[in-house]
Design a protein around this motif. Structure first.
Motif, PDB file in Angstrom:
ATOM      1  N   UNK A  16       0.545  -1.240   0.175  1.00 51.80           N
ATOM      2  CA  UNK A  16      -0.447  -0.036   0.072  1.00 51.80           C
ATOM      3  C   UNK A  16       1.145   1.367  -0.014  1.00 51.80           C
ATOM      4  N   UNK A  27       5.390  17.369   2.902  1.00 48.28           N
ATOM      5  CA  UNK A  27       4.797  18.659   3.692  1.00 48.28           C
ATOM      6  C   UNK A  27       5.322  19.717   3.690  1.00 48.28           C
ATOM      7  N   UNK A  32       2.654  20.078   8.642  1.00 53.67           N
ATOM      8  CA  UNK A  32       3.094  18.778   8.351  1.00 53.67           C
ATOM      9  C   UNK A  32       2.668  18.231  10.816  1.00 53.67           C
ATOM     10  N   UNK A  34       3.765  19.424  12.966  1.00 55.89           N
ATOM     11  CA  UNK A  34       4.421  19.471  14.260  1.00 55.89           C
ATOM     12  C   UNK A  34       4.330  20.728  14.681  1.00 55.89           C
ATOM     13  N   UNK A  62      12.435   9.547   3.798  1.00 55.84           N
ATOM     14  CA  UNK A  62      12.648  11.095   3.222  1.00 55.84           C
ATOM     15  C   UNK A  62      12.255  10.797   1.676  1.00 55.84           C
ATOM     16  N   UNK A 151      13.484   2.841   9.512  1.00 54.37           N
ATOM     17  CA  UNK A 151      11.868   2.023  10.395  1.00 54.37           C
ATOM     18  C   UNK A 151      11.338   3.404  10.971  1.00 54.37           C
ATOM     19  N   UNK A 152      13.320   4.421  12.030  1.00 52.71           N
ATOM     20  CA  UNK A 152      12.964   5.437  12.358  1.00 52.71           C
ATOM     21  C   UNK A 152      13.952   6.426  11.973  1.00 52.71           C
ATOM     22  N   UNK A 153      15.097   6.331  10.883  1.00 52.17           N
ATOM     23  CA  UNK A 153      15.864   7.287  10.093  1.00 52.17           C
ATOM     24  C   UNK A 153      15.931   6.804   9.019  1.00 52.17           C
TER      25      UNK A 153
ATOM     26  N   UNK B  14      -6.150   0.585   7.523  1.00 54.56           N
ATOM     27  CA  UNK B  14      -4.780   0.592   7.122  1.00 54.56           C
ATOM     28  C   UNK B  14      -4.988   1.529   6.269  1.00 54.56           C
ATOM     29  N   UNK B  15      -5.742   0.872   4.893  1.00 56.19           N
ATOM     30  CA  UNK B  15      -5.875   1.396   3.962  1.00 56.19           C
ATOM     31  C   UNK B  15      -6.396   2.629   4.203  1.00 56.19           C
ATOM     32  N   UNK B  18      -3.095   4.753   5.302  1.00 54.85           N
ATOM     33  CA  UNK B  18      -2.072   5.497   4.432  1.00 54.85           C
ATOM     34  C   UNK B  18      -2.085   7.146   4.266  1.00 54.85           C
ATOM     35  N   UNK B  22       0.622   9.821   5.268  1.00 58.25           N
ATOM     36  CA  UNK B  22       1.938  10.240   3.839  1.00 58.25           C
ATOM     37  C   UNK B  22       1.526  11.631   4.524  1.00 58.25           C
ATOM     38  N   UNK B  23       0.284  12.398   4.932  1.00 54.94           N
ATOM     39  CA  UNK B  23       0.288  13.875   5.251  1.00 54.94           C
ATOM     40  C   UNK B  23       1.208  14.373   6.633  1.00 54.94           C
ATOM     41  N   UNK B  24       1.578  13.501   7.066  1.00 56.72           N
ATOM     42  CA  UNK B  24       2.684  13.566   8.078  1.00 56.72           C
ATOM     43  C   UNK B  24       3.936  14.522   8.516  1.00 56.72           C
ATOM     44  N   UNK B  25       4.536  14.571   9.623  1.00 57.93           N
ATOM     45  CA  UNK B  25       5.551  15.036   9.773  1.00 57.93           C
ATOM     46  C   UNK B  25       7.001  14.159   8.970  1.00 57.93           C
ATOM     47  N   UNK B  26       7.718  15.070   8.667  1.00 59.83           N
ATOM     48  CA  UNK B  26       8.595  14.884   7.446  1.00 59.83           C
ATOM     49  C   UNK B  26       9.471  13.605   8.376  1.00 59.83           C
ATOM     50  N   UNK B  27       9.797  12.702   7.912  1.00 62.46           N
ATOM     51  CA  UNK B  27      10.613  11.245   8.139  1.00 62.46           C
ATOM     52  C   UNK B  27      11.625  11.554   8.886  1.00 62.46           C
ATOM     53  N   UNK B  28      11.649  10.605  10.081  1.00 65.09           N
ATOM     54  CA  UNK B  28      12.800  11.054  10.902  1.00 65.09           C
ATOM     55  C   UNK B  28      13.153  12.617  12.159  1.00 65.09           C
ATOM     56  N   UNK B  29      12.290  13.154  11.733  1.00 67.39           N
ATOM     57  CA  UNK B  29      12.031  14.338  12.949  1.00 67.39           C
ATOM     58  C   UNK B  29      11.826  13.610  14.337  1.00 67.39           C
ATOM     59  N   UNK B 116       9.232  11.385  15.092  1.00 70.41           N
ATOM     60  CA  UNK B 116       8.232  10.931  13.781  1.00 70.41           C
ATOM     61  C   UNK B 116       7.965  10.399  12.542  1.00 70.41           C
ATOM     62  N   UNK B 118       8.039   7.721  11.026  1.00 71.43           N
ATOM     63  CA  UNK B 118       9.263   6.496  11.392  1.00 71.43           C
ATOM     64  C   UNK B 118       8.341   5.300  12.408  1.00 71.43           C
ATOM     65  N   UNK B 122       4.655   4.320   9.358  1.00 70.96           N
ATOM     66  CA  UNK B 122       4.761   2.867   8.335  1.00 70.96           C
ATOM     67  C   UNK B 122       5.881   1.618   9.133  1.00 70.96           C
TER      68      UNK B 122
END
Lengths: 183, 127
Positions: A16, A27, A32, A34, A62, A151-153, B14-15, B18, B22-29, B116, B118, B122
Motif C-alpha cells: 500500500x 509536506x 506537518x 508538528x 524522506x 524504520x526510524x531514520x 490501514x488503507x 496510509x 503521508x500527510x504527516x511529519x517529515x520522516x525521522x523528525x 515521527x 518513522x 510505517x
C-alpha cells in the motif's frame, strides 16, 4: 504467531505504501502536524522540499536515496565536527541466512561506514562477528538491531527487498563477501 | 471466515490510514518534550534530514554522545550552554547560537516525545 501476523501486515502495508507514496511530495512545515504554524520560526526554517527535491529520488522515507546522494557527491556530510577525521570504510558484506521464506539478507558495510564510524554499531548494537547476533524480524520490528535505525531514520522496514536481496543460489555457502558480485 | 473478515477489516483500516500517514511529519523528525512544556517553552523539533545533509550520524551519536532514542539523552539548556549536545554546534560558530529559542522550540503544544514519520507510521510500533 504475533510475529507472523506482524509480518503479514507489514507486507500489506508495504504494498500500500509504495502505491500511495509517490516520489517527491514533501509536506510544508506549517502543515506537518508538528510545527506550530504561529511560531516565528515558520518562514525562517528551511522547507524539506527545498532541500530534498534536488537529491537522488526514492519512493520511501524522506523520498531521498541517501546512499546514492552521498555516492554521487550531491551531499558530503562531514565525518567529524572539524572535518579532519578520515573515515574508515569497510568493504565486506555479511550474508544472513535465517530468513526463510524470504531471500537472504546481505548487510553491506560500505554504505554504512560512509555514513558512520564503526563505534556507531560495534559493539553497542552488533558484535563484529558472523552469526554472533540473535537477530530476527520480530526484534527488528520492535526497533532492535537493524530496526534501531531502519524504520526510524534510515529507509523504512516496509522496503523488504532492500535487505532481503540475496538469492541463496547466487552464493557458494560463504557468509562474508568482498568485492563486486552478489549484491 | 471470521478470522479473514478481521484481517480484511485491518486492511481497510490501514488503507484508510496510509493517505493520512503521508500527510504527516517529515520522516525521522524527532520531537523532544520531556521538560519543555512543563518549563513553559514550546516542544523541540529536531530535523534529521537537515542535519544528515551536513554531518554523518556518528558526529552526533558517537562523538557528541547523543543517544539513539528520542528523549533519552537528558538534554537540558544548562548542558547546551555548556557546549554539549546541540550546544557543540549551536554556539554561533558552527551554527547559529543558542539565543534563537524559536528555531528549536517550534513545536505545537502537546507534542509527545518520539521519532515521527518513522516508528509512528510505517515502521515498528504500529503493526
Amino acid at each position: 504467531m504475533r510475529r507472523t501476523r506482524a509480518i503479514i501486515l507489514l507486507i500489506v502495508l508495504s504494498a500500500l505504501a509504495s502505491a500511495v507514496v509517490g516520489a517527491g511530495n514533501w509536506q510544508s512545515l506549517k502543515d506537518d502536524g508538528l510545527h506550530d504554524p504561529s511560531n516565528p520560526a515558520i518562514g525562517v526554517l528551511q522547507e524539506p522540499g527545498a532541500a530534498l527535491s534536488v537529491l537522488a529520488p526514492d519512493g520511501a522515507g524522506n523520498k531521498v536515496d541517501w546512499v546514492q546522494s552521498l555516492q554521487q557527491g550531491l551531499i558530503a556530510p562531514r565525518p567529524s565536527l572539524d572535518g579532519d577525521k578520515e573515515p574508515e570504510i569497510r568493504e565486506t558484506r555479511v550474508v544472513m541466512k535465517n530468513t526463510y521464506p524470504m531471500l537472504y539478507v546481505t548487510f553491506p558495510h560500505k554504505p554504512h561506514t560512509q555514513w558512520m564510524s564503526c563505534e556507531a554499531c560495534h559493539d553497542r548494537i552488533f558484535v563484529p562477528q558472523v552469526d554472533a547476533n540473535p537477530i530476527n524480524m520480530g526484534k527488528i520490528l520492535e526497533g532492535e538491531y537493524c530496526g534501531l535505525c531502519h524504520g526510524a531514520v534510515s529507509f523504512p522496514l516496509t522496503e523488504c527487498n532492500r535487505c532481503h536481496n540475496t538469492n541463496p543460489a547466487s552464493l557458494g555457502g560463504e557468509s562474508v563477501v568482498t568485492g563486486e558480485g552478489a549484491q | 471466515m471470521k478470522r479473514w473478515s478481521g484481517r480484511l477489516l485491518t486492511m481497510f483500516v490501514i488503507a484508510g490510514l496510509v493517505p493520512a500517514v503521508v500527510a504527516w511529519a517529515e520522516y525521522a523528525d524527532v520531537t523532544i518534550n520531556t521538560q519543555s512544556e512543563a518549563e513553559g517553552v514550546a516542544p523541540v523539533i529536531f530535523p534529521h534530514w537537515f542535519h544528515r545533509i551536513r554531518f554523518q550520524c556518528s558526529v552526533c551519536h558517537v562523538d557528541l554522545d547523543i543517544r539513539m532514542g528520542a528523549g533519552t539523552t537528558g538534554i537540558t539548556m544548562e548542558k547546551l550552554i555548556d557546549g554539549q549536545y546541540c550546544g557543540a554546534c549551536h554556539n554561533g560558530n558552527i551554527a547559529w547560537s543558542i539565543d534563537n529559542c524559536d528555531l528549536c522550540h517550534s513545536g505545537r503544544p502537546g507534542l509527545e516525545t518520539g521519532v515521527k514519520g518513522g516508528h509512528e507510521t510505517m515502521g515498528p510500533g504500529l503493526y
